[in-house]
Design a protein around this motif. Structure first.
Motif, PDB file in Angstrom:
ATOM      1  N   GLN A 218       0.992  -1.236   0.016  1.00 44.30           N
ATOM      2  CA  GLN A 218       0.174   0.191   0.062  1.00 44.30           C
ATOM      3  C   GLN A 218       0.961   1.322   0.090  1.00 44.30           C
ATOM      4  O   GLN A 218       0.407   2.429  -0.317  1.00 44.30           O
ATOM      5  CB  GLN A 218      -0.995  -0.044   1.276  1.00 44.30           C
ATOM      6  CG  GLN A 218      -1.796  -1.017   1.263  1.00 44.30           C
ATOM      7  CD  GLN A 218      -2.744  -1.115   0.224  1.00 44.30           C
ATOM      8  OE1 GLN A 218      -3.231  -0.320  -0.385  1.00 44.30           O
ATOM      9  NE2 GLN A 218      -2.865  -2.444  -0.602  1.00 44.30           N
ATOM     10  N   GLU A 219       2.039   1.247   0.425  1.00 46.93           N
ATOM     11  CA  GLU A 219       2.929   2.195   0.404  1.00 46.93           C
ATOM     12  C   GLU A 219       4.661   1.786   0.340  1.00 46.93           C
ATOM     13  O   GLU A 219       4.658   0.734   0.438  1.00 46.93           O
ATOM     14  CB  GLU A 219       2.865   3.035   1.743  1.00 46.93           C
ATOM     15  CG  GLU A 219       3.103   2.547   3.086  1.00 46.93           C
ATOM     16  CD  GLU A 219       2.938   3.057   4.314  1.00 46.93           C
ATOM     17  OE1 GLU A 219       2.340   4.076   4.467  1.00 46.93           O
ATOM     18  OE2 GLU A 219       3.565   2.679   5.147  1.00 46.93           O
ATOM     19  N   PHE A 220       5.229   2.707  -0.160  1.00 45.33           N
ATOM     20  CA  PHE A 220       6.762   2.582  -0.328  1.00 45.33           C
ATOM     21  C   PHE A 220       7.477   3.522   0.686  1.00 45.33           C
ATOM     22  O   PHE A 220       6.901   4.484   1.203  1.00 45.33           O
ATOM     23  CB  PHE A 220       7.380   2.979  -1.800  1.00 45.33           C
ATOM     24  CG  PHE A 220       6.610   1.911  -2.769  1.00 45.33           C
ATOM     25  CD1 PHE A 220       7.243   0.820  -3.033  1.00 45.33           C
ATOM     26  CD2 PHE A 220       5.413   2.301  -3.579  1.00 45.33           C
ATOM     27  CE1 PHE A 220       6.672   0.006  -4.054  1.00 45.33           C
ATOM     28  CE2 PHE A 220       4.937   1.450  -4.593  1.00 45.33           C
ATOM     29  CZ  PHE A 220       5.628   0.239  -4.712  1.00 45.33           C
TER      30      PHE A 220
ATOM     31  N   THR B  70       7.659   7.972   4.063  1.00 48.06           N
ATOM     32  CA  THR B  70       6.796   6.558   3.238  1.00 48.06           C
ATOM     33  C   THR B  70       5.962   7.735   2.167  1.00 48.06           C
ATOM     34  O   THR B  70       5.687   8.835   2.411  1.00 48.06           O
ATOM     35  CB  THR B  70       5.750   5.955   4.363  1.00 48.06           C
ATOM     36  OG1 THR B  70       5.016   7.177   5.289  1.00 48.06           O
ATOM     37  CG2 THR B  70       6.634   5.346   5.207  1.00 48.06           C
ATOM     38  N   ILE B  71       5.406   6.972   1.275  1.00 44.96           N
ATOM     39  CA  ILE B  71       4.745   7.327   0.333  1.00 44.96           C
ATOM     40  C   ILE B  71       3.709   6.436  -0.021  1.00 44.96           C
ATOM     41  O   ILE B  71       3.975   5.311  -0.373  1.00 44.96           O
ATOM     42  CB  ILE B  71       5.522   8.044  -0.899  1.00 44.96           C
ATOM     43  CG1 ILE B  71       4.689   8.842  -1.879  1.00 44.96           C
ATOM     44  CG2 ILE B  71       6.421   6.921  -1.504  1.00 44.96           C
ATOM     45  CD1 ILE B  71       5.431   9.640  -2.865  1.00 44.96           C
TER      46      ILE B  71
ATOM     47  N   THR C 101      -0.469   5.221  -4.824  1.00 46.46           N
ATOM     48  CA  THR C 101      -0.926   6.133  -5.725  1.00 46.46           C
ATOM     49  C   THR C 101      -0.309   7.300  -5.742  1.00 46.46           C
ATOM     50  O   THR C 101      -0.023   7.882  -6.709  1.00 46.46           O
ATOM     51  CB  THR C 101      -2.578   6.607  -5.322  1.00 46.46           C
ATOM     52  OG1 THR C 101      -3.213   5.163  -5.119  1.00 46.46           O
ATOM     53  CG2 THR C 101      -3.314   7.399  -6.485  1.00 46.46           C
ATOM     54  N   SER C 102       0.319   7.959  -4.571  1.00 41.22           N
ATOM     55  CA  SER C 102       0.961   9.240  -4.482  1.00 41.22           C
ATOM     56  C   SER C 102       2.460   8.987  -5.456  1.00 41.22           C
ATOM     57  O   SER C 102       2.896   9.906  -6.005  1.00 41.22           O
ATOM     58  CB  SER C 102       1.131   9.733  -3.245  1.00 41.22           C
ATOM     59  OG  SER C 102       0.052   9.791  -2.574  1.00 41.22           O
ATOM     60  N   CYS C 103       3.038   7.783  -4.904  1.00 39.98           N
ATOM     61  CA  CYS C 103       4.155   7.358  -5.782  1.00 39.98           C
ATOM     62  C   CYS C 103       4.208   7.303  -7.328  1.00 39.98           C
ATOM     63  O   CYS C 103       4.869   7.905  -7.904  1.00 39.98           O
ATOM     64  CB  CYS C 103       4.536   5.986  -5.214  1.00 39.98           C
ATOM     65  SG  CYS C 103       6.284   5.679  -5.887  1.00 39.98           S
TER      66      CYS C 103
ATOM     67  N   HIS D 222      15.901   5.838  -3.209  1.00 37.34           N
ATOM     68  CA  HIS D 222      16.112   7.133  -3.996  1.00 37.34           C
ATOM     69  C   HIS D 222      15.407   7.958  -3.101  1.00 37.34           C
ATOM     70  O   HIS D 222      14.613   7.728  -2.186  1.00 37.34           O
ATOM     71  CB  HIS D 222      15.421   6.659  -5.280  1.00 37.34           C
ATOM     72  CG  HIS D 222      15.820   7.587  -6.409  1.00 37.34           C
ATOM     73  ND1 HIS D 222      16.227   8.987  -6.329  1.00 37.34           N
ATOM     74  CD2 HIS D 222      16.550   7.619  -7.548  1.00 37.34           C
ATOM     75  CE1 HIS D 222      16.725   9.433  -7.359  1.00 37.34           C
ATOM     76  NE2 HIS D 222      16.847   8.502  -8.292  1.00 37.34           N
ATOM     77  N   PHE D 223      15.358   9.273  -3.536  1.00 41.17           N
ATOM     78  CA  PHE D 223      14.601  10.368  -2.736  1.00 41.17           C
ATOM     79  C   PHE D 223      13.288  10.622  -3.438  1.00 41.17           C
ATOM     80  O   PHE D 223      12.737  11.574  -3.239  1.00 41.17           O
ATOM     81  CB  PHE D 223      15.452  11.547  -2.652  1.00 41.17           C
ATOM     82  CG  PHE D 223      16.007  12.231  -3.894  1.00 41.17           C
ATOM     83  CD1 PHE D 223      15.218  13.336  -4.759  1.00 41.17           C
ATOM     84  CD2 PHE D 223      17.349  12.002  -4.568  1.00 41.17           C
ATOM     85  CE1 PHE D 223      15.589  13.873  -5.785  1.00 41.17           C
ATOM     86  CE2 PHE D 223      17.738  12.567  -5.666  1.00 41.17           C
ATOM     87  CZ  PHE D 223      16.921  13.282  -6.373  1.00 41.17           C
ATOM     88  N   PHE D 224      12.871   9.946  -4.419  1.00 42.37           N
ATOM     89  CA  PHE D 224      11.630  10.316  -5.074  1.00 42.37           C
ATOM     90  C   PHE D 224      11.190   8.750  -5.903  1.00 42.37           C
ATOM     91  O   PHE D 224      12.081   7.887  -5.960  1.00 42.37           O
ATOM     92  CB  PHE D 224      11.398  11.279  -6.179  1.00 42.37           C
ATOM     93  CG  PHE D 224      12.414  11.115  -7.437  1.00 42.37           C
ATOM     94  CD1 PHE D 224      11.634  10.585  -8.514  1.00 42.37           C
ATOM     95  CD2 PHE D 224      13.608  11.589  -7.420  1.00 42.37           C
ATOM     96  CE1 PHE D 224      12.322  10.419  -9.735  1.00 42.37           C
ATOM     97  CE2 PHE D 224      14.374  11.514  -8.507  1.00 42.37           C
ATOM     98  CZ  PHE D 224      13.694  10.713  -9.773  1.00 42.37           C
ATOM     99  N   CYS D 225       9.964   8.717  -6.172  1.00 43.25           N
ATOM    100  CA  CYS D 225       9.581   7.403  -6.702  1.00 43.25           C
ATOM    101  C   CYS D 225      10.012   7.352  -8.259  1.00 43.25           C
ATOM    102  O   CYS D 225       9.338   7.692  -9.274  1.00 43.25           O
ATOM    103  CB  CYS D 225       8.129   7.444  -6.892  1.00 43.25           C
ATOM    104  SG  CYS D 225       7.465   6.949  -5.352  1.00 43.25           S
ATOM    105  N   ASP D 226      10.945   6.796  -8.542  1.00 45.30           N
ATOM    106  CA  ASP D 226      11.776   6.527  -9.855  1.00 45.30           C
ATOM    107  C   ASP D 226      11.371   5.327 -10.352  1.00 45.30           C
ATOM    108  O   ASP D 226      11.080   4.123  -9.678  1.00 45.30           O
ATOM    109  CB  ASP D 226      13.285   6.535  -9.591  1.00 45.30           C
ATOM    110  CG  ASP D 226      13.895   6.071 -10.882  1.00 45.30           C
ATOM    111  OD1 ASP D 226      14.221   7.278 -11.658  1.00 45.30           O
ATOM    112  OD2 ASP D 226      14.412   4.975 -11.313  1.00 45.30           O
TER     113      ASP D 226
END
Length: 315
Positions: free
Chosen positions: A8-10, A89-90, A93-95, A174-178
């Motif tokens: 549900q989250e990364f 955490t993210i 869907t937001s990722c 990483h620092f964002f959803c690559d």
């Protein structure tokens, strides 16, 4: 419709090796972010406020600046949170939304860089034909085309990734959803998606790079033939500064994205991505317009108007 997933989250890992220096890096990146936003907003405001700058070149530049603001805002606030609080955490869907926004605005920037290079080629190498070819209507159409093409290409890619299943590890180094990391974490067969990413990277990065190289090669040839040494020096100064930024942007993106297997590029992604999200957005306003005499004059005129208004209110 998202693919079947138990995750549900990364977790965005960020830079664990230097987390003890998080406050220092937070301040550095916050200042760089604010400087980038301010520089690009100045370009947008003066372009639309000063009728002398409402030309195809500056319309394209203001579109580029807007895309740059959106591009860095997609990832830098999350990076600042990581420096302050550690891993973040993210939601799933937001990722995917962040991955889409990053690639969408990034693709627009690459297409616009190619278009701006062609605009400079026409202005320098074909000055007599330039007014007939490039006008405000054409520049708006080109900007719209860059946005529309990016939207179509990136929507297709993110849709493909959304259909993958995620049932195992959920830590993104990483620092964002690559998207490369998301593909790597999927427990589905990712072969077709990896091929999609590779050919999309070739299309967006290499085609725009080839167009830019052709344009600047012709510009250099034209500049070399200029009779005045002063004109040559001025033109080379401008071109060389543009080429530094282009080299940073294209070099880091070719390094990150143009590899057939996504797992081949994961280890050094974070550092290379910082070049695109922190370094070049900071340099672009300075390189492209703030060194320009027309922009300097427009800024001086705007400041003079503000002072006069203050004096009239004060009186």
């Amino acid at each position: 419709m998202l693919g079947s997933t138990t995750i549900q989250e990364f977790i965005l890992e960020g830079f664990p090796a230097i987390q003890y220096l998080g406050n220092i890096f937070f301040l550095m990146h916050l200042l760089a972010y604010l400087a980038s936003i301010t520089g690009n907003m100045v370009i947008i405001i003066i372009t639309w406020a000063d009728h002398r700058l409402q030309t195809p070149m500056y319309i394209l530049l203001s579109t580029f600046s807007f895309s740059e603001c959106c591009f860095i805002t997609t990832v830098i606030p999350k990076l600042l949170s990581i420096f302050l609080s550690g891993r973040q955490t993210i939601s799933f869907t937001s990722c995917l939304t962040q991955a889409f926004s990053f690639l969408f605005f990034g693709s627009i920037i690459f297409f616009l860089m190619a278009v701006m290079s062609l605009d400079r080629y026409l202005a320098i190498c074909k000055p007599l034909h330039y007014p007939a070819i490039m006008n405000l209507r054409v520049s708006f159409l080109l900007a719209f085309f860059c946005n529309a093409l990016s939207f179509i290409l990136i929507t297709g890619l993110v849709f493909e990734v959304s259909q993958l299943s995620f049932c195992g590890p959920n830590v993104i180094s990483h620092f964002f959803c690559d998207l490369g990391f998301l593909i790597h974490l999927s427990c589905s067969d990712t072969g077709s998606v990896e091929i999609y990413v590779f050919f999309l990277a070739l299309l967006v990065i290499l085609i725009s790079l080839i167009l830019t190289i052709i344009a600047y090669s012709n510009i250099v040839v034209t500049v070399v033939r200029l009779p005045s040494a002063k004109e040559r020096q001025k033109a080379f100064s401008t071109c060389s500064s543009h080429l530094i930024v282009l080299s940073l942007m294209y070099g880091s993106c070719v390094f990150i994205y143009v590899k057939p297997k996504q797992t081949n590029r994961l280890d050094s992604n974070r550092e290379a991505a910082l070049v695109n999200t922190v370094v070049t957005p900071l340099l672009n306003p300075v390189i492209y317009t703030l060194r320009n005499k027309q922009v300097h004059q427009a800024l001086r005129d705007a400041l003079s108007r503000v002072r006069l208004q203050k004096q009239s209110f004060g009186g």
